[in-house]
Write an enzyme that holds these catalytic residues in place. Sequence first.
Site, short mmCIF file in Angstrom:
data_model
loop_
_atom_site.label_atom_id
_atom_site.label_comp_id
_atom_site.label_asym_id
_atom_site.label_seq_id
_atom_site.Cartn_x
_atom_site.Cartn_y
_atom_site.Cartn_z
N HIS A 217 10.79 -12.10 -11.11
CA HIS A 217 10.20 -11.02 -11.13
C HIS A 217 10.61 -9.40 -11.34
CE1 HIS A 217 7.41 -14.11 -8.79
NE2 HIS A 217 6.93 -13.01 -9.55
N ASP A 391 10.17 -4.46 -7.66
CA ASP A 391 10.03 -4.10 -8.84
C ASP A 391 9.71 -3.17 -9.31
OD1 ASP A 391 7.43 -5.32 -7.61
OD2 ASP A 391 7.45 -7.30 -8.84
N SER A 438 0.86 -5.96 -1.26
CA SER A 438 0.58 -5.16 -1.01
C SER A 438 -0.72 -4.56 -0.79
CB SER A 438 0.79 -3.93 -1.71
OG SER A 438 0.18 -4.00 -3.36
N GLY A 551 6.09 -0.50 1.87
CA GLY A 551 4.62 -0.46 2.15
C GLY A 551 4.43 0.09 3.43
#
Length: 572
Positions: A217, A391, A438, A551
Amino acid sequence: MTTIFDAPEDFAVTALAGFSSIYARNVRLVKGGVVRSTKVPKGKVAVVIGGGSGHYPAFAGYVGPGLADAAVAGDVFASPSTAAVARVCRLADQGGGVLLGFGNYAGDVLNFGVAAERLRAEGIDVRIVPVTDDVASAAVDIAAKRRGIAGDLVVFKIAGAAAEAGLSLDEVERISRLANDRTVSFGVAFGGCTLPGANHPLFTVPKGEMALGLGIHGEPGISEEKIVSATELANLLVGKLLAERPAGTRKVAPVLNGLGSTKYEELFVLWVAVEKELKAAGLEIVDPECGEFVTSLDMQGCSLSLLWLDEELEIYWRAPCDAPVLRKGTIINAEPATDVISDEDGPATFGPASQASKESGKCIARLIGKVADALKEAEDELGRIDAFAGDGDHGQGMRRGSAAAEEAANVAVAGGAGAASVLAAAGDAWADRAGGTSGAIWGLLLRSWSNAFSDDDKPSDAAIVEGARLALEGVTRLGRARVGDKTLVDALVPFVDTLEREFAIHKSLNAAWEIAAKAATDAADATSGLTPKLGRARPLAEKSIGHPDAGAVSLALTARVAAGFLKEAVDA
């Protein structure tokens, strides 16, 4: 560099449409994925796989007789949403139950897990098999934390063959887990990949060097070394995997995988050296595969996967299959499907609601609009924070998810929904549009919070506080994160604990929320000193030290926006 596209945000959807048109013999395009375009026997176990886009031929390229029955596709490098997984599973189900396969990434674990719970509640037997083949991402004694890379092909091939043979769901699950336990992979990269619309790669490798233990990723490798010859590279790859060879194993099924920009001729050169290494180790090679099976857009690099065969696994590895990416054995006789499928979600409908609850629903929609505005403004900064060990897509996902939540909340309000329904609709839309970890977390958080509300009455301040606890319980139960793991939970726990404590003392939601928002902000800032223990950032723990978790930062930001909204409401 990924250069051919119209709108970057439509890249994954358009690519899937093009694939489905070209391979109409194998697949039918549905909302959020593809299903087999050939008839499937009633009662057969449905093997449904999926993950983010950007990995072609994973995952849609695996759909066909003898392999998968359907694939769910998320946005580029982002997990498909809970709603998409559940929708595609319903279309694929033939009454024999569903086996869900995906790479072991936090967003996939959440979205596929929540979807499985919803489907079980509907009466569909669903089993889950996360692929955990990447030896670079966790030690052998904690192999369950490993991520899934090119071993996806191996495990899904075994699962598909077992299902095609007519085995029960219990047996398909058992054999799939056995295949996963006996599959190991290791990869290297010579250059990073570039997201559609981006003007630079997600990571770079110094000239003349290669990154070891890369992710798929856009995560960097865990270390870098000088580029070596094909013979030396084969020795490195095979050596890493032989260390986990089960005692007594004499046969192996290898998959040499290109990551997107490494040419097939290069892989063939490398295979000569890999074959030599395997034979020198006393292994008999069974049906080797070489090509592109799990890519990472335009990443330059390769990986080697080994399936340690026993008698049972060899049967299913050799079994026929007919999918766009892999054809083995005799062609499976399959007729074109003639049924008409409807995969479109109907217009949203809501039950009766009191006027007081409707007014609260309008208030919730306005608050979500404020949050969406703030997250849009913070998109670049959240992406920058996320890029240190991830990422870099967190800001983009939060912006898209919150915007979708605002739209869904307004639609629910226009449809006469009460407070509980407005918040639940917003959560589902957030998860569906944002995708990834998320998106899954925020969808689960808002939907869990809505369980404390009712469409019959205006939510009390106590119900709002209770909803915060329900949200935390939902996120930690399915997301598995705990304080100290360097995730959103590091900010959510102090927020909820402080909110409950201060509300109990002062009985003022406004004052309690303001103090709780500060606690969440302080906790988010403190994540700079933590090392990640979950998610894609975990293998790159050192690179995240000194930087807060994206987050946790976005959770704290949302809490502050809500605090300001409550204060304005009190002052009005």
